[in-house]
Design an enzyme around this catalytic site. Structure first.
Site, PDB file in Angstrom:
ATOM      1  N   SER A   1      -2.715   2.898  -2.771  1.00  0.00           N
ATOM      2  CA  SER A   1      -2.738   4.352  -2.598  1.00  0.00           C
ATOM      3  C   SER A   1      -1.426   5.016  -2.993  1.00  0.00           C
ATOM      4  O   SER A   1      -1.409   6.182  -3.387  1.00  0.00           O
ATOM      5  CB  SER A   1      -3.091   4.701  -1.152  1.00  0.00           C
ATOM      6  OG  SER A   1      -2.185   4.089  -0.248  1.00  0.00           O
TER       7      SER A   1
ATOM      8  N   GLY B   1      -6.201   1.519  -0.516  1.00  0.00           N
ATOM      9  CA  GLY B   1      -6.667   0.466   0.375  1.00  0.00           C
ATOM     10  C   GLY B   1      -6.551  -0.925  -0.194  1.00  0.00           C
ATOM     11  O   GLY B   1      -6.820  -1.914   0.511  1.00  0.00           O
TER      12      GLY B   1
ATOM     13  N   ASN C   1      -0.561  -2.541   2.013  1.00  0.00           N
ATOM     14  CA  ASN C   1      -1.741  -2.765   2.859  1.00  0.00           C
ATOM     15  C   ASN C   1      -1.744  -4.163   3.472  1.00  0.00           C
ATOM     16  O   ASN C   1      -2.256  -4.360   4.575  1.00  0.00           O
ATOM     17  CB  ASN C   1      -3.020  -2.508   2.063  1.00  0.00           C
ATOM     18  CG  ASN C   1      -3.223  -1.032   1.782  1.00  0.00           C
ATOM     19  OD1 ASN C   1      -3.187  -0.198   2.683  1.00  0.00           O
ATOM     20  ND2 ASN C   1      -3.411  -0.687   0.515  1.00  0.00           N
TER      21      ASN C   1
ATOM     22  N   ASP D   1      -0.158  11.802   7.827  1.00  0.00           N
ATOM     23  CA  ASP D   1      -0.460  10.459   8.335  1.00  0.00           C
ATOM     24  C   ASP D   1       0.793   9.623   8.558  1.00  0.00           C
ATOM     25  O   ASP D   1       0.745   8.542   9.146  1.00  0.00           O
ATOM     26  CB  ASP D   1      -1.432   9.726   7.404  1.00  0.00           C
ATOM     27  CG  ASP D   1      -0.889   9.498   5.994  1.00  0.00           C
ATOM     28  OD1 ASP D   1       0.312   9.733   5.752  1.00  0.00           O
ATOM     29  OD2 ASP D   1      -1.673   9.105   5.115  1.00  0.00           O
TER      30      ASP D   1
ATOM     31  N   HIS E   1       1.954   8.074   3.777  1.00  0.00           N
ATOM     32  CA  HIS E   1       2.018   8.404   2.355  1.00  0.00           C
ATOM     33  C   HIS E   1       2.975   9.575   2.105  1.00  0.00           C
ATOM     34  O   HIS E   1       2.967  10.546   2.870  1.00  0.00           O
ATOM     35  CB  HIS E   1       0.626   8.772   1.830  1.00  0.00           C
ATOM     36  CG  HIS E   1      -0.378   7.671   1.950  1.00  0.00           C
ATOM     37  ND1 HIS E   1      -1.172   7.522   3.067  1.00  0.00           N
ATOM     38  CD2 HIS E   1      -0.693   6.661   1.108  1.00  0.00           C
ATOM     39  CE1 HIS E   1      -1.951   6.464   2.904  1.00  0.00           C
ATOM     40  NE2 HIS E   1      -1.666   5.917   1.734  1.00  0.00           N
TER      41      HIS E   1
END
Length: 224
Positions: free
Chosen positions: A43, A80, A108, A195, A198
Site C-alpha cells: 500500500s 495488503g 505487512n 489510520d 500510511h
C-alpha cells in the site's frame, strides 16, 4: 536543352544528397528511449488512501521530471501485500521493458508478526530474480517497533542491509524516517493519514526528499 528543365536537373541530385544525408544522420544518431522502473510494493507504493496523483509513484515520477529525468514508474503496489505476495508477482511483473526495480515490501509482514526469517527468504528470492535479469535494484527498508520483542526487531531490521549487501543493491534507509518527529520519536500526525499507518500526500513528499536521490542513484546504474 530547354531552360525549363534546368531546375529539375540541378535539384534532383541535391534532393538525393539530402535524402542520403538524412538517412546517415538517423543511423548514427542515438535513440533516447524512456527508462522504465518497476516499483514492486504494498500500500505504501500503491498510494492507499490518496488521490490518484498524490501517491508514492506519481509523486516520484513528478519529482524526477522536475529534475529533467525522463522515466516511467510502473506502479506494482498492491495494498495488503506481504513479501510472499510480492514474490508471487515478481516473475510476471518483470516485463521486458523494465530497466530497474524498486522493492518496498515488508510492512505487512511486520504488522502481522510474520517470522522475519520468512520475510527475509521472500525478499532474498525477489532480489535473486531481479539479479538474474541483470537489473539494478533499490531496496527500501523499514524498521520494526519493539512490541514484538527484541529478537523480532533485530532480525527484521537487519534483513534489509544484509540483503542489499548480498545482492549489491542500493538501500534506502527507513522509509518512514523523514516523517518521524525527532522529539517524540513517533510518526508525526502532520504527515500521516488518520489510520496512523500510511503517509498523507504531504508525508509522501517529505519521504521523497530522502528516497528521491536514491532513485536517481538507481537510474544512474541503468545500462544504456
Amino acid at each position: 536543352m530547354s531552360y525549363s528543365l534546368l531546375p529539375r536537373l540541378t535539384y534532383a541530385p541535391l534532393r538525393a544528397f539530402r535524402n542520403v544525408t538524412a538517412a546517415i544522420i538517423l543511423l548514427v544518431s542515438p535513440v533516447y528511449a524512456e527508462t522504465t522502473v518497476l516499483a514492486l510494493g504494498d500500500s505504501l507504493t500503491a498510494g492507499y488512501g490518496l488521490p490518484t496523483d498524490q501517491g508514492f509513484v506519481p509523486q516520484l515520477q513528478a519529482w524526477l521530471a522536475a529534475k529533467g529525468t525522463d522515466v516511467q514508474i510502473l506502479n506494482a503496489g498492491v495494498s495488503g501485500d506481504t513479501t510472499a505476495g510480492g514474490l508471487s508477482r515478481t516473475d510476471w511483473s518483470l516485463t521486458p521493458e523494465v530497466d530497474a526495480v524498486i522493492v518496498n515490501l515488508g510492512g505487512n509482514d511486520m504488522l502481522r508478526g510474520i517470522d522475519p526469517a520468512t520475510s527475509r527468504a521472500n525478499l532474498d528470492a525477489i532480489l535473486a530474480k531481479v539479479q538474474a535479469r541483470g537489473l539494478p535494484v533499490l531496496l527500501v527498508s523499514l524498521r520494526a517497533p519493539g512490541n514484538y520483542g527484541e529478537a523480532f526487531k533485530t532480525n527484521f531490521d537487519a534483513m534489509y542491509p544484509d540483503l542489499a549487501t548480498k545482492y549489491g543493491a542500493l538501500l534506502a534507509e527507513n522509509y518512514f524516517f523523514p516523517v518521524i518527529n525527532q522529539q517524540t520519536r513517533l510518526l508525526d500526525p502532520e504527515y500521516m493519514q488518520a489510520d496512523g499507518i500510511h503517509p498523507n500526500a504531504k508525508g509522501v513528499a517529505k519521504i521523497l526528499e530522502a528516497v528521491g536521490p536514491k532513485v536517481q542513484e538507481l537510474l544512474a546504474r541503468v545500462t544504456p
